[in-house]
Enzyme design. Sequence first.
Site, short mmCIF file in Angstrom:
data_model
loop_
_atom_site.label_atom_id
_atom_site.label_comp_id
_atom_site.label_asym_id
_atom_site.label_seq_id
_atom_site.Cartn_x
_atom_site.Cartn_y
_atom_site.Cartn_z
CD GLU A 119 9.96 26.34 5.88
OE1 GLU A 119 10.06 26.95 7.44
OE2 GLU A 119 11.53 24.81 5.66
CE LYS A 196 14.25 23.67 6.79
NZ LYS A 196 12.93 23.22 7.36
CB CYS A 233 12.96 27.12 8.38
SG CYS A 233 12.28 26.33 10.11
#
Lengths: 384, 384
Positions: A119, A196, A233
């Site tokens: 990430e 994300k 994540c």
Amino acid sequence: MAGAEWESLEQCLEKNLPLADLREVKRILYGKETRELHLPSGAFEAASKGDFELRGYGFEAAEEQQRRPRIVRVGLVQNRTPLPADTPVVKQVTALHRRIEAITEVAATCGVNIICFQEAWTMPFAFCTRERLPWTEFAESAEDGPTIRFCQELARKHDMVVVSPILERDAEHGDVLWNTAVVISNSGAILGKTRKNHIPRVGDFNESTYYMEGNLGHPVFQTQFGRIAVNICYGRHHPLNWLMYSVNGAEIIFNPSATVGALSESLWPIEARNAAIANHCFTCAINRVGEERFPNEFTSGDGKKAHRDFGYFYGSSYVAAPDGSRTPGLSRNQDGLLVTELDLNLCRQVNDIWGFKMTGRYEMYAQELAEAVKPNYSPNIVKE
Amino acid sequence: MAGAEWESLEQCLEKNLPLADLREVKRILYGKETRELHLPSGAFEAASKGDFELRGYGFEAAEEQQRRPRIVRVGLVQNRTPLPADTPVVKQVTALHRRIEAITEVAATCGVNIICFQEAWTMPFAFCTRERLPWTEFAESAEDGPTIRFCQELARKHDMVVVSPILERDAEHGDVLWNTAVVISNSGAILGKTRKNHIPRVGDFNESTYYMEGNLGHPVFQTQFGRIAVNICYGRHHPLNWLMYSVNGAEIIFNPSATVGALSESLWPIEARNAAIANHCFTCAINRVGEERFPNEFTSGDGKKAHRDFGYFYGSSYVAAPDGSRTPGLSRNQDGLLVTELDLNLCRQVNDIWGFKMTGRYEMYAQELAEAVKPNYSPNIVKE
């Protein structure tokens, strides 16, 4: 809590357990034993010289009559930030480009078809600081920033799909930032980007200071080597996020992450693996390594003293398979490249055995969730 | 694959690992160490005399100013079927009642407030046979069958909430069968019932031969000791099932199961624990123990020879906490009672730390799922 001095769970078990017990422990912890992959000795030499770990494993599927095996090799890269966080931005980015270039070179000699970096891989994970400059200067265009151009060259050179998670600056829409992964085809063309979907407000990670929840839904990218998606994540804590990528057809879901021991280390082996099981797909969990120290002190909302680092990134990247088996993790304390060979036929085979999609009752859940989010929803609670 | 001869993962690790390593392994595998509970010595004596394992653990929460600790003790029971499957039905049921009565007696001396038995606990798990008689004769009314009356007596006698998973015969609605759990208040009153929402068609478990998907949604039961729900067996593979119980307010979700090693043993430590993490609640995974042999041969759709048993039920019942920690499992090869003390305040505390509900974006998922189930849905796939 352990930092760098403790290498990995698997190393410890291998070292200490009698062989018969080790076999049972592995069966229960990892499912069936994952085959070690034969990789070229030159690759191991290059890895050793480049001071990173190289490991290879393979997952098999049953033979079918109507489909050939659909073999793909994925590469997961975990790494430290090589320069201190107070080095000028361009120098840090350049050093990371060089580091990733070298590891990708080795991945290419190992036959990797799809590679995924960690990430926000072009920067230290500075979101704990709540400072804007210089960290927002690491943000780039997802269409023609220097990192994307760099990744396009890698992709073309090595005939490799590149998944590149970056901090995105979206100049076309009010100059906002996003936590984004760009997917680049092995032709070098940008296939698209994904953002994300779930943004943490936990511990040091007040990330909504910098960017908000993704607005691109759950795209799946059809590559020459299979259908892939990227769950960035904190999205790994959200089973529905994994599910929607899977519903859209993902066979491999990458989970590039940045997470530290105190927060999540005992969750790490559970979540991506549960997602592989629940969705009949492969999942690839990638975490960065080491400690990152920032020039200015910051606090963490935990009553402790102001400090300059926010914990130990424990690496431990791994791949989980739809049948519940998984590779061992990369080490907790070293840069690494994990090469894993998958037969994507395993996804549909496990789907046909367990049938979680067939038995999923999604229509019922769509209705129940639509009710549950209404402000006047009254939970289904039975009282005496 | 291991049968009865291998006791448990935890025993093996405790026996073989050096202390410092053991601590790290436990930290990564189980999160923080779970406190051992002090239980009365008389209880251990009774357990030993009754030939079942007794273990006790406790989870703590932080102190709060506005709420007192909300301490509850749950009891998980795993057991063999004591009589052969070809014994007359009433004898088998009676023997199981006696066995459970004895274990519940010990649970009472350990201060258990809520006890849960294994899936379809009054019978051998005969659904692999596809035979109707005598197995359907184990089915009972969930309102006034002999097992429910027995459980009401237990509940009253011990001031204990009893969760009793049975094969239900619903005479009011066409005499159909259901896989049901009845929740009985510590007052002895029936609080209500809940049904298995997801029905397996996997391996030997062609359970839709006997009963269909539950039609009672996701009820949560408000007991004197906290809000509980029951996710029966195969429902643990479905993250949305756990989620809806949690959305309705469950603080403890029981997962009474019947599952064998070849099928699921490496999935077992993952799924209920992932659900505890993802939903900020406690989960209690219960499996039966041993082998069950049936009078007539059956086949399993796996190309193997006809046989009379369908594998080894590996016990290993455990409790997982919202912070990702968990108790060790009960053994793989012995009847057992796992007593676990929970402070339910931990659920909201972890919710406030991690915030998966706040960041869950359920409205988006309700819409995406509603689209995805349409026959003309076109998955979000990006192509070059």
